[in-house]
Write an enzyme that holds these catalytic residues in place. Structure first.
Site, PDB file in Angstrom:
ATOM      1  N   THR B  55       0.847  -0.951   0.218  1.00  0.00           N
ATOM      2  CA  THR B  55       0.199   0.318   0.445  1.00  0.00           C
ATOM      3  C   THR B  55       0.738   1.297   0.124  1.00  0.00           C
ATOM      4  OG1 THR B  55      -2.040   1.075   1.030  1.00  0.00           O
ATOM      5  CG2 THR B  55      -0.358  -0.137   2.542  1.00  0.00           C
ATOM      6  N   GLU B  56       0.736   2.105  -0.787  1.00  0.00           N
ATOM      7  CA  GLU B  56       1.497   3.446  -1.218  1.00  0.00           C
ATOM      8  C   GLU B  56       1.769   4.347  -0.089  1.00  0.00           C
ATOM      9  OE1 GLU B  56      -0.865   2.572  -2.928  1.00  0.00           O
ATOM     10  OE2 GLU B  56      -1.816   4.007  -3.946  1.00  0.00           O
TER      11      GLU B  56
END
Lengths: 236, 227
Positions: B55-56
């Protein structure tokens, strides 16, 4: 003796001047230094350019800083939030400027700023409206767009632990932009829930080395943006 | 159960679309899932495979949604929803996180779409409407940097307007970036020749899909006749 601990949030933000560029850590509420932002609202500096991934939620923290009329321009990747009308209303009324930047380009511009790199080329945004008017170059048969680095006068960030040298650790995904913003700002101001002795943080686990940090305040139990919003709270 | 299925509209449900997409992700992949239907892919990891979710906002090894009462405001995903971290997870700052994306270390990204063109152009961040607040997030970085881009989307909009088209009318997220499209009606591979049919959902006819696609649908493997 080096001691970066400040007494109060008010003291720590006292020299933020009108027109300053301020990087504010956080991805949504995770990592948002809400006590420092509220101190900046009390302080009242105006016409700020603020760099953050978002534009805050509800009527506290970053949204409250914007609502208080202190921000002239936002540099961010995602200025919409389900529960905030503050930025959208001002933007539609033409009362606040927006520089929209892809999230990875935003992170890399900040990192580059902190590392003394004035510009770089990236494939992100090539062929989209966000690359319009920017210099392009082709490397190995692929097109890239030139992006300028970002620096700031101040960074406001939140850490989990800090020692007097400014060595920091973070909590989970609250780390996000804080380490690179600390690098890119002339003056980095930290709020931490744990002030520790030098040596308490294992040098192997220091996430931000103290050289990037200038002032630290202790906020043992920081307010939580979503809780304040659930209670319908506003600031000031 | 079977009765319930028979009364449903033709084609795949959102969960079935996610399940079908998951089948095409190789074992050991580093995967980034977009917000919405793509998030459901994590529920359908085929038996014997392991995916690591990125997840960025700074986590590799994202786990499922926590139990009620176990949420941590400092542990969220890119959609700002509470998540967990698996044993063996790692946290890192945003520049490292996007180096994983932009440096082509993430294998597969599954995204939603407003429009996909037959040349693989994707539009999924703005309709270009003058009163809209533009917001791009990490979408442009993902499509520029991740090796394989899958799109999961309803075949048409709620009003029946085609989303799979000859050329995007909305502002682009990236040029020629989409590899495969999973809709409620079919699976399509984006090739140099255009949209090629890979699979039809049960009880869906080729002509129905072509009717709802504003571009030529190719069928070099005669999928239409086999189903």
């Amino acid at each position: 003796m080096i001691n970066k601990f400040s007494t109060t949030a008010a003291d720590a933000v006292a020299d933020i001047f009108d027109g300053a560029t301020v990087m504010i850590g956080g991805f949504g509420e995770a990592g948002s230094p809400i006590e420092l932002i509220h101190a900046l609202i009390d302080h009242g500096a105006k016409n700020l350019t603020v760099v953050n991934n978002n534009t805050g939620s509800g009527h506290v923290g970053l949204a409250a800083l914007i609502e208080n009329g202190q921000v002239g321009k936002m540099i961010c990747s995602f200025p919409r939030t389900a529960n905030s009308t503050v930025f959208p209303d001002l933007y539609r009324a033409g009362k606040i400027e927006l520089e929209l930047v892809p999230q990875g380009t935003l992170a890399e511009r900040i990192r580059a700023g902190g590392a003394g790199i004035p510009a770089f080329f990236t494939a992100t945004s090539v062929g989209t409206p966000l690359a319009d008017g920017k210099e392009h170059r082709n490397f190995d048969e692929r097109d890239y767009v030139m992006e300028l680095s970002l620096t700031a006068d101040f960074a406001l960030i939140k850490a989990k632990e800090a020692d007097r040298y400014g060595n920091l650790t973070y909590n989970k995904t609250a780390r996000n932009f804080a380490p690179i913003m600390a690098m890119a700002a002339k003056t980095t101001i930290v709020q931490t829930s744990h002030c520790v002795e030098a040596g308490d943080i294992d040098p192997e686990t220091v996430a931000t080395p103290g050289i990037f940090v200038d002032r630290i305040i202790h906020v043992e139990n920081p307010l939580q943006e979503s809780r304040l919003n659930a209670q319908g709270r506003t600031y000031p | 159960m079977s009765l319930e299925k028979n009364t449903q509209a033709v084609g795949w449900t959102r969960d079935q679309m996610a399940e079908r997409a998951a089948l095409d992700i190789p074992d050991g992949s580093y995967v980034n899932l977009g917000i919405g239907i793509p998030e459901k892919v994590a529920r359908y990891v085929p038996q014997g495979r392991e995916f690591i979710y990125h997840t960025e906002n700074g986590l590799l090894g994202m786990g499922p949604t926590p139990e009620v009462g176990e949420e941590d405001a400092d542990l969220i995903n890119a959609g700002k929803k509470p998540v967990t971290a698996i044993a063996g997870a790692a946290y890192f700052h945003h520049a490292d996180s996007f180096a994983m994306i932009r440096g082509q270390h993430i294998d597969v990204c599954v995204l939603g779409a407003m429009q996909v063109a037959q040349n693989g152009d994707l539009a999924n961040w703005s309709t270009g409407a003058p009163d809209a607040i533009p917001a791009v997030g990490g979408a442009m970085d993902l499509v520029a940097g991740v090796k394989t881009i899958f799109v999961i989307t309803q075949h048409t909009t709620k009003n029946g307007i085609a989303k799979l088209i000859e050329a995007c009318s909305y502002p682009l997220t990236g040029q020629g970036v989409v590899s495969r499209i999973y809709t409620d009606l079919c699976v399509i591979e984006v090739t140099s020749k255009g949209f090629e049919l890979v699979e039809l959902a049960p009880n869906v006819a080729f002509d129905t899909v072509q009717e709802r696609t504003d571009a030529k649908l190719l069928d070099p493997n005669n999928i239409a006749e086999q189903s």
